[in-house]
Design a protein around this motif. Structure first.
Motif, PDB file in Angstrom:
ATOM      1  N   ILE A  89       0.841  -1.210   0.000  1.00 33.37           N
ATOM      2  CA  ILE A  89       0.000   0.000   0.000  1.00 33.37           C
ATOM      3  C   ILE A  89       0.869   1.251   0.000  1.00 33.37           C
ATOM      4  N   LEU A  90       1.874   1.260   0.824  1.00 34.70           N
ATOM      5  CA  LEU A  90       2.744   2.438   0.933  1.00 34.70           C
ATOM      6  C   LEU A  90       3.496   2.709  -0.363  1.00 34.70           C
ATOM      7  N   LEU A  91       4.130   1.701  -0.908  1.00 34.60           N
ATOM      8  CA  LEU A  91       4.934   1.914  -2.114  1.00 34.60           C
ATOM      9  C   LEU A  91       4.071   2.243  -3.324  1.00 34.60           C
ATOM     10  N   VAL A  92       3.050   1.432  -3.554  1.00 31.59           N
ATOM     11  CA  VAL A  92       2.198   1.672  -4.728  1.00 31.59           C
ATOM     12  C   VAL A  92       1.426   2.980  -4.563  1.00 31.59           C
ATOM     13  N   GLY A  93       0.938   3.260  -3.367  1.00 32.81           N
ATOM     14  CA  GLY A  93       0.209   4.503  -3.124  1.00 32.81           C
ATOM     15  C   GLY A  93       1.077   5.730  -3.354  1.00 32.81           C
ATOM     16  N   PHE A  94       2.314   5.668  -2.902  1.00 32.14           N
ATOM     17  CA  PHE A  94       3.219   6.808  -3.092  1.00 32.14           C
ATOM     18  C   PHE A  94       3.485   7.062  -4.575  1.00 32.14           C
ATOM     19  N   PHE A  95       3.820   6.017  -5.307  1.00 30.83           N
ATOM     20  CA  PHE A  95       4.135   6.210  -6.722  1.00 30.83           C
ATOM     21  C   PHE A  95       2.890   6.560  -7.542  1.00 30.83           C
ATOM     22  N   ALA A  96       1.748   6.000  -7.194  1.00 30.76           N
ATOM     23  CA  ALA A  96       0.517   6.351  -7.907  1.00 30.76           C
ATOM     24  C   ALA A  96       0.143   7.806  -7.624  1.00 30.76           C
ATOM     25  N   PHE A  97       0.304   8.248  -6.387  1.00 35.55           N
ATOM     26  CA  PHE A  97       0.033   9.640  -6.038  1.00 35.55           C
ATOM     27  C   PHE A  97       0.934  10.582  -6.831  1.00 35.55           C
ATOM     28  N   CYS A  98       2.208  10.251  -6.910  1.00 29.62           N
ATOM     29  CA  CYS A  98       3.146  11.078  -7.685  1.00 29.62           C
ATOM     30  C   CYS A  98       2.745  11.117  -9.155  1.00 29.62           C
ATOM     31  N   LYS A  99       2.319   9.997  -9.693  1.00 29.22           N
ATOM     32  CA  LYS A  99       1.910   9.941 -11.092  1.00 29.22           C
ATOM     33  C   LYS A  99       0.675  10.806 -11.341  1.00 29.22           C
TER      34      LYS A  99
END
Length: 183
Positions: free
Chosen positions: A115-125
């Protein structure tokens, strides 16, 4: 006002600055009603209705985060199952090889990591980050967008001279500043 000072990048359009979010929203409504689509809003905080007026749909970010959590939990559980039951089975104290309560802590931790990793990169995208430079950053007065001004960037439409229309649509007076941004 020029937005290409020393950068080599060029942009063309109109930048309207407002003192209040209500005036900005009213101008944004009028612009959308007249068919302007190349609009961007910069404000010191999120203003409700802006996404709706700009025609932005709700983001898939929550769904992506939930899916990442589910994939992380299932993957973590299957990884432990594969290791403890299939790959390296050890009978310790007569406990079953597939003891799911023993897998729960690691399953939760892998779900949280996903959740943390995918959420961070998706948010940045979705936020188009990191954006270290954009030509609009050079527009004079743009720095107030993070302090106390609400800005609407109106991109010039191809082959059209909208200066008279913008003069009519955008309010004039105290608390409003409108500047042309030549290429």
């Amino acid at each position: 006002m020029s937005a290409h000072r020393g950068t080599g990048h060029t942009i063309r359009g109109t930048l309207a600055a407002f003192d209040s979010p209500d005036a900005m929203l009213e101008a944004l409504r009028r612009l959308r009603q007249e068919g302007f689509t190349g609009l961007e809003v910069y404000s010191p905080y999120a203003v409700e209705e802006v996404d709706e007026l700009l025609g932005r749909k709700s983001r898939a970010l929550p769904l992506i985060i939930v899916a990442a959590g589910v994939v992380g939990a299932v993957g973590g559980f299957l990884l432990q199952y594969w290791g403890m039951v299939l790959s390296y089975p050890l009978n310790i104290g007569g406990r079953p090889l597939n003891s799911w309560p023993a897998f729960s802590t690691t399953t939760f931790e892998l779900a949280a990591l996903a959740i943390l990793l995918v959420g961070f990169f998706a948010f940045c995208k979705f936020c188009r980050l990191p954006r270290l430079y954009d030509p609009i950053f050079d527009a004079p007065g743009f720095e107030h967008a993070s302090q106390d001004r609400f800005l609407i960037w109106i991109a010039e439409r191809e082959g059209r001279d909208d200066s008279d229309l913008l003069q009519r649509l955008l309010p004039h007076g105290e608390g409003v500043k409108i500047d042309e941004v030549p290429a």
